[in-house]
Design a protein around this motif. Structure first.
Motif, PDB file in Angstrom:
ATOM      1  N   ASP A  53      -9.511  -0.732  -4.453  1.00 11.68           N
ATOM      2  CA  ASP A  53      -8.294   0.221  -4.125  1.00 11.68           C
ATOM      3  C   ASP A  53      -8.319   1.535  -3.580  1.00 11.68           C
ATOM      4  N   LEU A  89      -7.367 -13.528  -2.607  1.00 14.40           N
ATOM      5  CA  LEU A  89      -7.145 -12.577  -3.884  1.00 14.40           C
ATOM      6  C   LEU A  89      -7.348 -13.641  -5.111  1.00 14.40           C
ATOM      7  N   LEU A 144       0.846  -1.065  -0.064  1.00 19.46           N
ATOM      8  CA  LEU A 144       0.123  -0.053   0.146  1.00 19.46           C
ATOM      9  C   LEU A 144       0.693   1.326  -0.087  1.00 19.46           C
ATOM     10  N   TYR A 162      -4.459  -6.764   5.298  1.00 19.81           N
ATOM     11  CA  TYR A 162      -3.755  -7.776   4.295  1.00 19.81           C
ATOM     12  C   TYR A 162      -4.606  -8.433   3.821  1.00 19.81           C
ATOM     13  N   ARG A 163      -4.602  -9.023   2.713  1.00 19.99           N
ATOM     14  CA  ARG A 163      -5.452 -10.065   2.040  1.00 19.99           C
ATOM     15  C   ARG A 163      -4.735 -11.276   1.582  1.00 19.99           C
ATOM     16  N   GLU A 168     -11.322  -6.738  -5.261  1.00 15.68           N
ATOM     17  CA  GLU A 168     -10.564  -5.515  -4.430  1.00 15.68           C
ATOM     18  C   GLU A 168     -10.791  -4.228  -4.863  1.00 15.68           C
ATOM     19  N   THR A 180     -11.502  -3.939   0.635  1.00 17.01           N
ATOM     20  CA  THR A 180     -10.467  -2.976   0.370  1.00 17.01           C
ATOM     21  C   THR A 180      -9.014  -3.469   0.666  1.00 17.01           C
ATOM     22  N   ASN A 181      -8.124  -2.710   0.156  1.00 14.75           N
ATOM     23  CA  ASN A 181      -6.622  -3.190   0.202  1.00 14.75           C
ATOM     24  C   ASN A 181      -6.108  -2.349   1.270  1.00 14.75           C
TER      25      ASN A 181
END
Length: 382
Positions: free
Chosen positions: A343, A334, A29, A328-329, A341, A324-325
């Motif tokens: 962003d 993903l 990010l 942590y995903r 997602e 959202t990002n």
């Protein structure tokens, strides 16, 4: 590039030179935010290689840690990005690999603030998931970690705390004398939806917002208002005679609202933890003949894994989950066909740039005009 972007990167109107610190677990990010800064700086006639400041929080083999800042921060307007929910970060203690808990992330944040040693012009903390934020109210002899943490950061000299979709933003009452902003990424969510699905009808006859519980009503009311559609709600009937895993177990989800038959449904919440409530609500809506079901949570952490959501998608219970990002995903998440997602990196970049120039953030926080323009363009292109 718009006028706003050039304006917020005018070096003559900055509070101080900008510095961005991405703590462990926020590197991806941080890099995205930094790329916007560099792009806008170049457009504004500046030549800045990076706005990121390299830091490290090494550990001794006993588990003790320390914070290191590897370049000067003197006179800088520091923005420290911290994801206390990133469980993928590890450290070695007595020869064992430990996953970093929210406590570990929070301690590292304080270490970096200490390492700045009062040399920065201003310190701002961007903590999308508030540390201890789920324990949002006190009953009898319980801790209130989030409120105490906010007071601690204030006492260390932090002047602004920025979070996203706080579980209960009233916790800011613990620090009434410093800046606290709770940002809702509503526009970013709807933008992601319109880019993912090209044939949605955002009108009362075809679309509806449903709140998964009474606690999520405010955010769902906003979506219903800007879209001009009906709003329904589930409330959780609990067994208050029993406590399981620190909470009263849910007996049933009861629905209140208009008929959902034949309509696409959007369900918004701040967090998907185990996901049981979100799936139970989706199943209840399907029993009432709802058409497509779109789930959204600002933070999709999926503490019980992805199997139940994979099955719900295969069985046609849910059509998509947006997240959202800001935290942590996992790679497994993903890779699923149902997760999409949202962003928020550009949103954060705008916000930081506005604060760095002491500009009003009203336009950044209130996305109503952007949402209206987005829907108008989407409907015209269908």
């Amino acid at each position: 590039m718009g006028k706003t972007e050039k304006k917020v990167f005018d070096s003559k109107t900055r509070v101080a030179s900008l510095g961005l610190i991405a703590m462990e677990g926020t590197k991806e990010l941080g890099d995205r935010i930094n790329s916007y800064f560099k792009e806008w700086a170049i457009e504004g006639g500046e030549d800045e290689e990076t706005f990121l400041i390299d830091v490290d929080c090494p550990r001794f083999s006993s588990g003790d840690g320390k914070g290191l800042i590897k370049s000067t921060v003197r006179g800088k307007d520091l923005f420290i990005l911290c994801d206390v929910g990133n469980y993928s970060c590890t450290y070695t203690m007595h020869g064992r690999q430990n996953c970093m808990s929210p406590d570990d992330h929070y301690q590292d944040l304080k270490r970096i603030i200490q390492a700045a040693s009062g040399k920065a012009h201003r310190i701002n903390v961007i903590m999308p998931i508030l540390y201890g934020g789920r324990q949002h109210r006190r009953t009898y002899r319980e801790s209130l970690d989030c409120a105490v943490a906010l007071q601690e950061l204030a006492s260390m000299g932090v002047q602004n705390i920025i979070t996203f979709d706080a579980h209960d933003p009233r916790v800011q009452n613990a620090i009434p004398l410093i800046g606290f902003d709770n940002i809702m990424p509503s526009y970013q969510v709807l933008k992601a939806m319109t880019r993912t699905f090209d044939k949605l009808n955002f009108d009362k006859d075809n679309f509806m917002i449903v709140s998964p519980d009474e606690g999520a009503m405010n955010r769902n009311m906003y979506y219903a208002s800007v879209l001009g559609v009906d709003l329904g709600m589930f409330y959780k009937r609990r067994d208050y005679s029993t406590i399981v895993n620190g909470r009263n177990p849910i007996v049933a989800h009861e629905y209140m609202g208009n008929d959902v038959a034949g309509k696409d449904i959007f369900i918004a919440d701040d967090l998907i933890s185990s996901g049981e409530s979100m799936l139970d609500v989706s199943k209840e809506l399907k029993k009432r003949n709802a058409r497509k079901i779109f789930c959204y949570a600002t933070y999709g952490i999926f503490t019980n894994g992805l199997d139940t959501f994979n099955k719900a998608y295969e069985d046609g219970i849910i059509d998509a989950v947006f997240g959202t990002n800001l935290t942590y995903r996992s790679p497994e998440l993903l890779a699923t066909p149902w997760f999409h997602e949202v962003d928020c990196s550009k949103y954060i970049a705008y916000y930081i740039a506005s604060l760095n120039h002491d500009m009003s953030i009203s336009d950044v926080i209130d996305p109503h005009q952007k949402i209206s323009a987005l829907l108008e363009k989407y409907n015209a292109n269908k």
